[in-house]
Design a protein around this motif. Structure first.
Motif, PDB file in Angstrom:
ATOM      1  N   ASP A  91       0.838  -1.198   0.000  1.00  0.00           N
ATOM      2  CA  ASP A  91       0.000   0.000   0.000  1.00  0.00           C
ATOM      3  C   ASP A  91       0.876   1.254   0.000  1.00  0.00           C
ATOM      4  O   ASP A  91       0.644   2.192  -0.783  1.00  0.00           O
ATOM      5  N   ALA A  92       1.892   1.261   0.836  1.00  0.00           N
ATOM      6  CA  ALA A  92       2.795   2.415   0.892  1.00  0.00           C
ATOM      7  C   ALA A  92       3.561   2.580  -0.413  1.00  0.00           C
ATOM      8  O   ALA A  92       3.759   3.711  -0.894  1.00  0.00           O
ATOM      9  N   MET A  93       3.993   1.484  -0.991  1.00  0.00           N
ATOM     10  CA  MET A  93       4.742   1.550  -2.249  1.00  0.00           C
ATOM     11  C   MET A  93       3.887   2.122  -3.374  1.00  0.00           C
ATOM     12  O   MET A  93       4.343   2.960  -4.158  1.00  0.00           O
ATOM     13  N   LEU A  94       2.643   1.674  -3.462  1.00  0.00           N
ATOM     14  CA  LEU A  94       1.783   2.193  -4.520  1.00  0.00           C
ATOM     15  C   LEU A  94       1.574   3.695  -4.366  1.00  0.00           C
ATOM     16  O   LEU A  94       1.643   4.451  -5.339  1.00  0.00           O
ATOM     17  N   ARG A  95       1.333   4.135  -3.140  1.00  0.00           N
ATOM     18  CA  ARG A  95       1.066   5.559  -2.903  1.00  0.00           C
ATOM     19  C   ARG A  95       2.305   6.414  -3.170  1.00  0.00           C
ATOM     20  O   ARG A  95       2.192   7.617  -3.417  1.00  0.00           O
ATOM     21  N   ASP A  96       3.472   5.783  -3.129  1.00  0.00           N
ATOM     22  CA  ASP A  96       4.727   6.503  -3.341  1.00  0.00           C
ATOM     23  C   ASP A  96       5.323   6.221  -4.717  1.00  0.00           C
ATOM     24  O   ASP A  96       6.427   6.671  -5.020  1.00  0.00           O
ATOM     25  N   ALA A  97       4.601   5.495  -5.568  1.00  0.00           N
ATOM     26  CA  ALA A  97       5.180   5.034  -6.833  1.00  0.00           C
ATOM     27  C   ALA A  97       5.622   6.186  -7.732  1.00  0.00           C
ATOM     28  O   ALA A  97       6.634   6.086  -8.420  1.00  0.00           O
ATOM     29  N   GLY A  98       4.863   7.254  -7.760  1.00  0.00           N
ATOM     30  CA  GLY A  98       5.321   8.463  -8.430  1.00  0.00           C
ATOM     31  C   GLY A  98       4.984   8.597  -9.904  1.00  0.00           C
ATOM     32  O   GLY A  98       4.514   9.638 -10.332  1.00  0.00           O
ATOM     33  N   THR A  99       5.221   7.568 -10.702  1.00  0.00           N
ATOM     34  CA  THR A  99       4.994   7.680 -12.144  1.00  0.00           C
ATOM     35  C   THR A  99       4.124   6.523 -12.636  1.00  0.00           C
ATOM     36  O   THR A  99       4.084   5.462 -12.021  1.00  0.00           O
ATOM     37  N   PRO A 100       3.439   6.724 -13.761  1.00  0.00           N
ATOM     38  CA  PRO A 100       2.542   5.674 -14.271  1.00  0.00           C
ATOM     39  C   PRO A 100       3.233   4.336 -14.515  1.00  0.00           C
ATOM     40  O   PRO A 100       2.684   3.283 -14.187  1.00  0.00           O
ATOM     41  N   LYS A 101       4.431   4.354 -15.089  1.00  0.00           N
ATOM     42  CA  LYS A 101       5.094   3.086 -15.409  1.00  0.00           C
ATOM     43  C   LYS A 101       5.458   2.329 -14.135  1.00  0.00           C
ATOM     44  O   LYS A 101       5.287   1.104 -14.066  1.00  0.00           O
ATOM     45  N   VAL A 102       5.952   3.026 -13.136  1.00  0.00           N
ATOM     46  CA  VAL A 102       6.293   2.357 -11.876  1.00  0.00           C
ATOM     47  C   VAL A 102       5.033   1.786 -11.239  1.00  0.00           C
ATOM     48  O   VAL A 102       5.014   0.646 -10.760  1.00  0.00           O
ATOM     49  N   GLN A 103       3.966   2.556 -11.231  1.00  0.00           N
ATOM     50  CA  GLN A 103       2.709   2.053 -10.669  1.00  0.00           C
ATOM     51  C   GLN A 103       2.233   0.827 -11.428  1.00  0.00           C
ATOM     52  O   GLN A 103       1.858  -0.188 -10.825  1.00  0.00           O
ATOM     53  N   ASP A 104       2.228   0.897 -12.752  1.00  0.00           N
ATOM     54  CA  ASP A 104       1.726  -0.223 -13.556  1.00  0.00           C
ATOM     55  C   ASP A 104       2.551  -1.486 -13.329  1.00  0.00           C
ATOM     56  O   ASP A 104       1.997  -2.588 -13.184  1.00  0.00           O
ATOM     57  N   TRP A 105       3.874  -1.354 -13.308  1.00  0.00           N
ATOM     58  CA  TRP A 105       4.714  -2.529 -13.093  1.00  0.00           C
ATOM     59  C   TRP A 105       4.526  -3.083 -11.682  1.00  0.00           C
ATOM     60  O   TRP A 105       4.503  -4.303 -11.493  1.00  0.00           O
ATOM     61  N   LEU A 106       4.397  -2.196 -10.706  1.00  0.00           N
ATOM     62  CA  LEU A 106       4.188  -2.661  -9.339  1.00  0.00           C
ATOM     63  C   LEU A 106       2.900  -3.477  -9.246  1.00  0.00           C
ATOM     64  O   LEU A 106       2.879  -4.565  -8.656  1.00  0.00           O
ATOM     65  N   VAL A 107       1.825  -2.982  -9.848  1.00  0.00           N
ATOM     66  CA  VAL A 107       0.544  -3.689  -9.804  1.00  0.00           C
ATOM     67  C   VAL A 107       0.625  -5.010 -10.559  1.00  0.00           C
ATOM     68  O   VAL A 107       0.207  -6.064 -10.053  1.00  0.00           O
ATOM     69  N   ASN A 108       1.176  -4.983 -11.758  1.00  0.00           N
ATOM     70  CA  ASN A 108       1.141  -6.169 -12.624  1.00  0.00           C
ATOM     71  C   ASN A 108       2.174  -7.225 -12.269  1.00  0.00           C
ATOM     72  O   ASN A 108       1.898  -8.424 -12.405  1.00  0.00           O
ATOM     73  N   TYR A 109       3.355  -6.814 -11.832  1.00  0.00           N
ATOM     74  CA  TYR A 109       4.428  -7.772 -11.586  1.00  0.00           C
ATOM     75  C   TYR A 109       4.588  -8.155 -10.124  1.00  0.00           C
ATOM     76  O   TYR A 109       5.243  -9.150  -9.821  1.00  0.00           O
ATOM     77  N   VAL A 110       3.996  -7.376  -9.228  1.00  0.00           N
ATOM     78  CA  VAL A 110       4.168  -7.660  -7.796  1.00  0.00           C
ATOM     79  C   VAL A 110       2.819  -7.913  -7.127  1.00  0.00           C
ATOM     80  O   VAL A 110       2.574  -8.987  -6.590  1.00  0.00           O
ATOM     81  N   VAL A 111       1.925  -6.920  -7.175  1.00  0.00           N
ATOM     82  CA  VAL A 111       0.669  -7.037  -6.430  1.00  0.00           C
ATOM     83  C   VAL A 111      -0.155  -8.229  -6.911  1.00  0.00           C
ATOM     84  O   VAL A 111      -0.728  -8.976  -6.102  1.00  0.00           O
ATOM     85  N   LYS A 112      -0.220  -8.454  -8.219  1.00  0.00           N
ATOM     86  CA  LYS A 112      -1.022  -9.566  -8.734  1.00  0.00           C
ATOM     87  C   LYS A 112      -0.487 -10.933  -8.311  1.00  0.00           C
ATOM     88  O   LYS A 112      -1.224 -11.922  -8.355  1.00  0.00           O
ATOM     89  N   LYS A 113       0.772 -10.990  -7.886  1.00  0.00           N
ATOM     90  CA  LYS A 113       1.375 -12.251  -7.442  1.00  0.00           C
ATOM     91  C   LYS A 113       1.404 -12.371  -5.920  1.00  0.00           C
ATOM     92  O   LYS A 113       1.918 -13.355  -5.391  1.00  0.00           O
ATOM     93  N   ASN A 114       0.850 -11.384  -5.233  1.00  0.00           N
ATOM     94  CA  ASN A 114       0.929 -11.323  -3.779  1.00  0.00           C
ATOM     95  C   ASN A 114      -0.325 -11.901  -3.135  1.00  0.00           C
ATOM     96  O   ASN A 114      -1.428 -11.726  -3.658  1.00  0.00           O
ATOM     97  N   PRO A 115      -0.202 -12.590  -2.014  1.00  0.00           N
ATOM     98  CA  PRO A 115      -1.389 -13.189  -1.375  1.00  0.00           C
ATOM     99  C   PRO A 115      -2.407 -12.168  -0.877  1.00  0.00           C
ATOM    100  O   PRO A 115      -3.554 -12.525  -0.600  1.00  0.00           O
ATOM    101  N   HIS A 116      -2.022 -10.888  -0.777  1.00  0.00           N
ATOM    102  CA  HIS A 116      -2.941  -9.853  -0.297  1.00  0.00           C
ATOM    103  C   HIS A 116      -3.629  -9.115  -1.437  1.00  0.00           C
ATOM    104  O   HIS A 116      -4.230  -8.069  -1.225  1.00  0.00           O
ATOM    105  N   VAL A 117      -3.570  -9.656  -2.639  1.00  0.00           N
ATOM    106  CA  VAL A 117      -4.053  -8.924  -3.803  1.00  0.00           C
ATOM    107  C   VAL A 117      -5.523  -8.538  -3.687  1.00  0.00           C
ATOM    108  O   VAL A 117      -5.906  -7.418  -4.031  1.00  0.00           O
ATOM    109  N   GLN A 118      -6.368  -9.434  -3.178  1.00  0.00           N
ATOM    110  CA  GLN A 118      -7.789  -9.108  -3.113  1.00  0.00           C
ATOM    111  C   GLN A 118      -8.093  -8.078  -2.037  1.00  0.00           C
ATOM    112  O   GLN A 118      -8.956  -7.207  -2.222  1.00  0.00           O
ATOM    113  N   ALA A 119      -7.391  -8.160  -0.920  1.00  0.00           N
ATOM    114  CA  ALA A 119      -7.574  -7.142   0.117  1.00  0.00           C
ATOM    115  C   ALA A 119      -7.141  -5.770  -0.391  1.00  0.00           C
ATOM    116  O   ALA A 119      -7.798  -4.754  -0.117  1.00  0.00           O
TER     117      ALA A 119
END
Length: 231
Positions: A91-119
């Motif tokens: 949650d903190a990383m997303l809010r601090d991501a800063g740019t669209p590409k960093v946000q998109d990669w964080l969501v697609n390559y990290v969050v989608k593979k994380n057990p907390h994705v639905q929360a």
């Protein structure tokens, strides 16, 4: 400069990676990226090559993220261990991501593979920050395609119909993607998705390169459904 590898001494590796990324900066790439709200000038294929050599290194990923540099953060996303990050960290990383590409990669390559994705999807979906909310919508769009069983698809269409026209750009784009995905994947809602797209006309005039599909939902839906038909 010598290429950085996974075997580089831990004490030197952060500085070496940052130096290599600095060498890879290209003013032409930076100018193109600036048009999309990004602030780095590293060709993404070359950036991926750096990450491939480094392999998975969670401590280094943490340090690269902490620099705040966008290119370094993109490498961080590629070499972290997605399942090891907790919900508050993401949650903190997303809010601090800063740019669209960093946000998109964080969501697609990290969050989608994380057990907390639905929360996180639920947490972000109605966030007051439209950039954070766009991540919640992106994760919802992923569910629309892969596991829609407990999603309220008519409710999503209601929200899109009521809010998409006035939504800020990043959030509007995410909502439009969700609209298109519902129309593509769910035949029972296709007519309504097409109707919403035609009436709202969001992204109707978006410049689309030759050979690419327009993000205008009616064209997008129609083309993707056509491709799914047996020949």
């Amino acid at each position: 400069m010598a290429q950085v590898t996974a075997d580089t001494t831990t004490g030197d590796v952060l500085g070496d990676v940052l130096a290599e990324l600095a060498e890879l900066q290209d003013p032409k790439v930076r100018a193109v990226n600036a048009n999309h709200g990004d602030d780095h000038g590293v060709n993404l294929s070359r950036l991926r090559d750096v990450a491939k050599r480094l392999k998975t290194q969670p401590p280094l990923a943490h340090d690269l993220w902490a620099t705040g540099d966008s290119a370094a953060r993109l490498v961080s996303v590629l070499i972290c261990r997605p399942k090891a990050l907790d919900q508050d960290e993401l949650d903190a990383m997303l809010r601090d991501a800063g740019t669209p590409k960093v946000q998109d990669w964080l969501v697609n390559y990290v969050v989608k593979k994380n057990p907390h994705v639905q929360a996180l999807r639920v947490l972000w979906f109605d966030d007051s920050d439209p950039v954070v909310a766009s991540a919640g919508w992106a994760l919802t769009t992923d569910r629309v395609a892969k596991s829609p069983d407990d999603l309220d698809l008519p409710g999503l269409l209601d929200r899109i119909e009521a809010e998409m026209t006035e939504a800020p750009d990043r959030l509007q784009w995410a909502m439009n993607h969700c609209l298109a995905q519902i129309g593509i994947e769910h035949a029972e809602y296709r007519a309504r998705a097409l109707d919403i797209g035609e009436r709202l006309q969001v992204l109707k005039d978006y410049p689309t390169p030759p050979g690419c599909t327009s993000p205008y939902a009616p064209i997008w839906i129609t083309e993707m459904v056509r491709r799914q038909q047996p020949r």
